[in-house]
Design a protein around this motif. Structure first.
Motif, PDB file in Angstrom:
ATOM      1  N   LEU A   1      -5.532  -5.622  -3.087  1.00 44.14           N
ATOM      2  CA  LEU A   1      -4.152  -5.300  -2.742  1.00 44.14           C
ATOM      3  C   LEU A   1      -3.650  -4.099  -3.536  1.00 44.14           C
ATOM      4  O   LEU A   1      -3.696  -4.077  -4.767  1.00 44.14           O
ATOM      5  N   SER A   2      -3.162  -3.098  -2.808  1.00 39.29           N
ATOM      6  CA  SER A   2      -2.708  -1.853  -3.442  1.00 39.29           C
ATOM      7  C   SER A   2      -1.379  -1.417  -2.831  1.00 39.29           C
ATOM      8  O   SER A   2      -1.032  -1.805  -1.710  1.00 39.29           O
ATOM      9  N   PHE A   3      -0.662  -0.579  -3.579  1.00 39.97           N
ATOM     10  CA  PHE A   3       0.664  -0.131  -3.152  1.00 39.97           C
ATOM     11  C   PHE A   3       0.797   1.378  -3.316  1.00 39.97           C
ATOM     12  O   PHE A   3       0.099   1.998  -4.118  1.00 39.97           O
ATOM     13  N   ALA A   4       1.729   1.937  -2.559  1.00 43.71           N
ATOM     14  CA  ALA A   4       2.073   3.364  -2.677  1.00 43.71           C
ATOM     15  C   ALA A   4       3.510   3.535  -2.205  1.00 43.71           C
ATOM     16  O   ALA A   4       4.118   2.600  -1.675  1.00 43.71           O
ATOM     17  N   ASN A   5       4.042   4.728  -2.409  1.00 40.62           N
ATOM     18  CA  ASN A   5       5.395   5.067  -1.948  1.00 40.62           C
ATOM     19  C   ASN A   5       6.438   4.054  -2.432  1.00 40.62           C
ATOM     20  O   ASN A   5       7.165   3.452  -1.634  1.00 40.62           O
ATOM     21  N   ASP A   6       6.483   3.893  -3.743  1.00 40.32           N
ATOM     22  CA  ASP A   6       7.452   2.977  -4.350  1.00 40.32           C
ATOM     23  C   ASP A   6       7.335   1.565  -3.779  1.00 40.32           C
ATOM     24  O   ASP A   6       8.340   0.887  -3.531  1.00 40.32           O
ATOM     25  N   ARG A   7       6.117   1.149  -3.528  1.00 41.36           N
ATOM     26  CA  ARG A   7       5.783  -0.172  -2.999  1.00 41.36           C
ATOM     27  C   ARG A   7       6.365  -0.421  -1.606  1.00 41.36           C
ATOM     28  O   ARG A   7       6.526  -1.574  -1.192  1.00 41.36           O
ATOM     29  N   LYS A   8       6.609   0.661  -0.875  1.00 41.46           N
ATOM     30  CA  LYS A   8       7.010   0.516   0.522  1.00 41.46           C
ATOM     31  C   LYS A   8       5.789   0.429   1.433  1.00 41.46           C
ATOM     32  O   LYS A   8       5.896   0.047   2.598  1.00 41.46           O
ATOM     33  N   LEU A   9       4.634   0.799   0.907  1.00 36.65           N
ATOM     34  CA  LEU A   9       3.374   0.773   1.642  1.00 36.65           C
ATOM     35  C   LEU A   9       2.380  -0.065   0.860  1.00 36.65           C
ATOM     36  O   LEU A   9       2.229   0.112  -0.361  1.00 36.65           O
ATOM     37  N   ALA A  10       1.714  -0.997   1.536  1.00 34.65           N
ATOM     38  CA  ALA A  10       0.741  -1.861   0.866  1.00 34.65           C
ATOM     39  C   ALA A  10      -0.452  -2.082   1.795  1.00 34.65           C
ATOM     40  O   ALA A  10      -0.321  -2.015   3.018  1.00 34.65           O
TER      41      ALA A  10
ATOM     42  N   ALA B   1      -7.226   6.955   2.065  1.00 33.25           N
ATOM     43  CA  ALA B   1      -6.532   8.184   1.675  1.00 33.25           C
ATOM     44  C   ALA B   1      -5.814   8.817   2.870  1.00 33.25           C
ATOM     45  O   ALA B   1      -4.658   9.257   2.757  1.00 33.25           O
ATOM     46  N   LYS B   2      -6.485   8.840   4.023  1.00 32.62           N
ATOM     47  CA  LYS B   2      -5.905   9.444   5.217  1.00 32.62           C
ATOM     48  C   LYS B   2      -4.676   8.666   5.689  1.00 32.62           C
ATOM     49  O   LYS B   2      -3.622   9.249   5.989  1.00 32.62           O
ATOM     50  N   MET B   3      -4.800   7.341   5.742  1.00 33.29           N
ATOM     51  CA  MET B   3      -3.697   6.538   6.255  1.00 33.29           C
ATOM     52  C   MET B   3      -2.518   6.483   5.288  1.00 33.29           C
ATOM     53  O   MET B   3      -1.358   6.440   5.717  1.00 33.29           O
ATOM     54  N   VAL B   4      -2.793   6.494   4.002  1.00 33.90           N
ATOM     55  CA  VAL B   4      -1.706   6.523   3.020  1.00 33.90           C
ATOM     56  C   VAL B   4      -0.893   7.804   3.196  1.00 33.90           C
ATOM     57  O   VAL B   4       0.340   7.796   3.112  1.00 33.90           O
ATOM     58  N   GLN B   5      -1.586   8.896   3.478  1.00 34.07           N
ATOM     59  CA  GLN B   5      -0.887  10.161   3.703  1.00 34.07           C
ATOM     60  C   GLN B   5      -0.099  10.126   5.014  1.00 34.07           C
ATOM     61  O   GLN B   5       1.078  10.521   5.050  1.00 34.07           O
ATOM     62  N   GLU B   6      -0.744   9.636   6.115  1.00 32.63           N
ATOM     63  CA  GLU B   6      -0.098   9.607   7.415  1.00 32.63           C
ATOM     64  C   GLU B   6       1.148   8.716   7.402  1.00 32.63           C
ATOM     65  O   GLU B   6       2.219   9.103   7.873  1.00 32.63           O
ATOM     66  N   VAL B   7       0.996   7.509   6.877  1.00 26.85           N
ATOM     67  CA  VAL B   7       2.132   6.587   6.846  1.00 26.85           C
ATOM     68  C   VAL B   7       3.156   7.034   5.804  1.00 26.85           C
ATOM     69  O   VAL B   7       4.369   6.947   6.013  1.00 26.85           O
ATOM     70  N   GLY B   8       2.658   7.544   4.681  1.00 24.84           N
ATOM     71  CA  GLY B   8       3.556   8.007   3.624  1.00 24.84           C
ATOM     72  C   GLY B   8       4.498   9.089   4.092  1.00 24.84           C
ATOM     73  O   GLY B   8       5.655   9.162   3.655  1.00 24.84           O
ATOM     74  N   ASN B   9       4.021   9.950   5.007  1.00 29.33           N
ATOM     75  CA  ASN B   9       4.873  11.006   5.547  1.00 29.33           C
ATOM     76  C   ASN B   9       6.088  10.428   6.281  1.00 29.33           C
ATOM     77  O   ASN B   9       7.130  11.084   6.370  1.00 29.33           O
ATOM     78  N   GLU B  10       5.917   9.224   6.840  1.00 34.67           N
ATOM     79  CA  GLU B  10       7.021   8.597   7.572  1.00 34.67           C
ATOM     80  C   GLU B  10       7.954   7.806   6.650  1.00 34.67           C
ATOM     81  O   GLU B  10       9.017   7.363   7.076  1.00 34.67           O
ATOM     82  N   LEU B  11       7.540   7.632   5.417  1.00 34.30           N
ATOM     83  CA  LEU B  11       8.343   6.870   4.471  1.00 34.30           C
ATOM     84  C   LEU B  11       9.136   7.748   3.505  1.00 34.30           C
ATOM     85  O   LEU B  11       9.875   7.243   2.665  1.00 34.30           O
ATOM     86  N   ILE B  12       8.933   9.047   3.630  1.00 32.03           N
ATOM     87  CA  ILE B  12       9.631   9.992   2.719  1.00 32.03           C
ATOM     88  C   ILE B  12      11.113  10.062   3.077  1.00 32.03           C
ATOM     89  O   ILE B  12      11.463  10.162   4.244  1.00 32.03           O
TER      90      ILE B  12
END
Length: 333
Positions: free
Chosen positions: A226-235, A322-333
């Motif tokens: 289990l991992s998180f990114a974008n201030d724990r908005k993505l897991a 890495a690819k999906m974290v970037q793709e989804v992260g772009n929508e969470l900015i």
């Protein structure tokens, strides 16, 4: 005329066209999507039931085995596994259920005659309207809901066998009647099916509550990733081929894993990365509502719903993450 009336009229026309398609043809090949879920399996069986009531000949088939937990449904013992049983003929009349695009049927398309006509029955917003006849209702909770409407339109009388199929598909695609697609119409159909004798609590126990030993061991291993990114908005969670081998788990045991990262408080998008083969990663996405994961999946060759979609990424698990974290992260900015 209101937009709602326009939609209703269009849907009525589609129901009539689908009924005519079935009435005018015979010897159908019925297929759902690869790695079938509850709606895909239930829709396959429900379609077979409709064809049987009409005295039509048909073959139900899928690329790979149907999930064993749906073996209580009518017709589950009649579905061919393309990996083991290949019909020695081509089919001219196809009914695809719960497939958002042609490729979702996998290798089954090699059984289609060059002049084959196809009835496309689906509820995914990303459906690209392949086939020669379409019965598509984007706001239906599940494909089985559409098949229920078709059966009623064709004046068939639902029985317990059919009811179990429809109820199972509705139950699984609404998350136990908890998701936002649980409409008044869904509940009305569910009530009608319960009045037929469908054992809702028994089905819920079978398909939503019961877990196998291999599934719980796989969950234990997956949660360690289990991992998180974008201030724990993505897991997200990740399952490798070696994880499946070590736990003895099957693809059926992956069902529902993606909900664990999505259900964490504050998470907007949960993802599950599944290594299907060396260099092939299947990604499941679930959204809490802020992000349209269907648009993300579709941009990567996949599809699905606004809140539940999937796609396939070529590369290693690390590269896919890495690819999906970037793709989804772009929508969470």
């Amino acid at each position: 005329m209101s937009i709602g009336m326009n939609h209703a009229t269009e849907y009525s026309k589609q129901l009539a066209a689908a009924a005519k398609f079935i009435e005018q043809h015979d010897d159908f090949l019925v297929v759902s999507h690869i790695q079938p879920d509850g709606d895909a399996a239930s829709s396959t069986y429900a379609t077979g039931w409709i064809l049987k009531q009409l005295g039509k000949s048909f073959t139900m088939i899928n690329e790979g085995a149907m999930p064993s937990k749906f073996s209580y449904l009518w017709g589950s013992d009649q579905v061919l596994d393309f990996g083991k049983e290949v019909p020695c003929k081509l089919y001219q009349t196809i009914i695809s259920v719960d497939c958002a695009d042609f490729s979702r049927m996998g290798r089954i398309s090699t059984l289609f005659d060059d002049q084959a006509q196809l009835l496309n029955v689906d509820h995914h917003p990303t459906n690209d309207r392949f086939g020669s006849c379409h019965l598509i209702k984007h706001d239906a909770a599940a494909t089985v809901q559409i098949l229920y409407d078709l059966a009623i339109h064709m004046k068939l009388v639902p029985n317990l066998e059919f009811g179990d199929c429809i109820y199972t598909g509705l139950l699984t695609d609404t998350g136990g009647f908890r998701y936002s697609n649980t409409s008044p119409e869904v509940m009305q159909i569910g009530a009608t099916l319960l009045s037929l004798g469908v054992k809702g609590s028994v089905i819920a126990e079978q398909v939503l509550e019961r877990v196998t030993y291999s599934q719980i061991v796989l969950l234990q291993k997956a949660l360690s990733t289990l991992s998180f990114a974008n201030d724990r908005k993505l897991a997200w969670l990740a399952v490798s081929l070696s994880d499946l081998e070590l736990t003895g788990a099957s693809s059926d045991d992956l069902d529902g894993l993606v909900n664990y990262p999505r259900n964490v408080e504050g998470v907007e998008v949960g993802m599950l990365f599944k290594e299907k083969a060396a260099g092939v990663i299947k990604v499941s996405l679930r959204s809490s509502g802020l992000v349209d994961v269907a648009a993300i999946a579709q941009s990567l060759g996949g599809g699905g719903h606004v809140r539940a979609s999937g796609c396939t990424i070529q590369g290693t698990l690390e590269e896919a993450v890495a690819k999906m974290v970037q793709e989804v992260g772009n929508e969470l900015i």
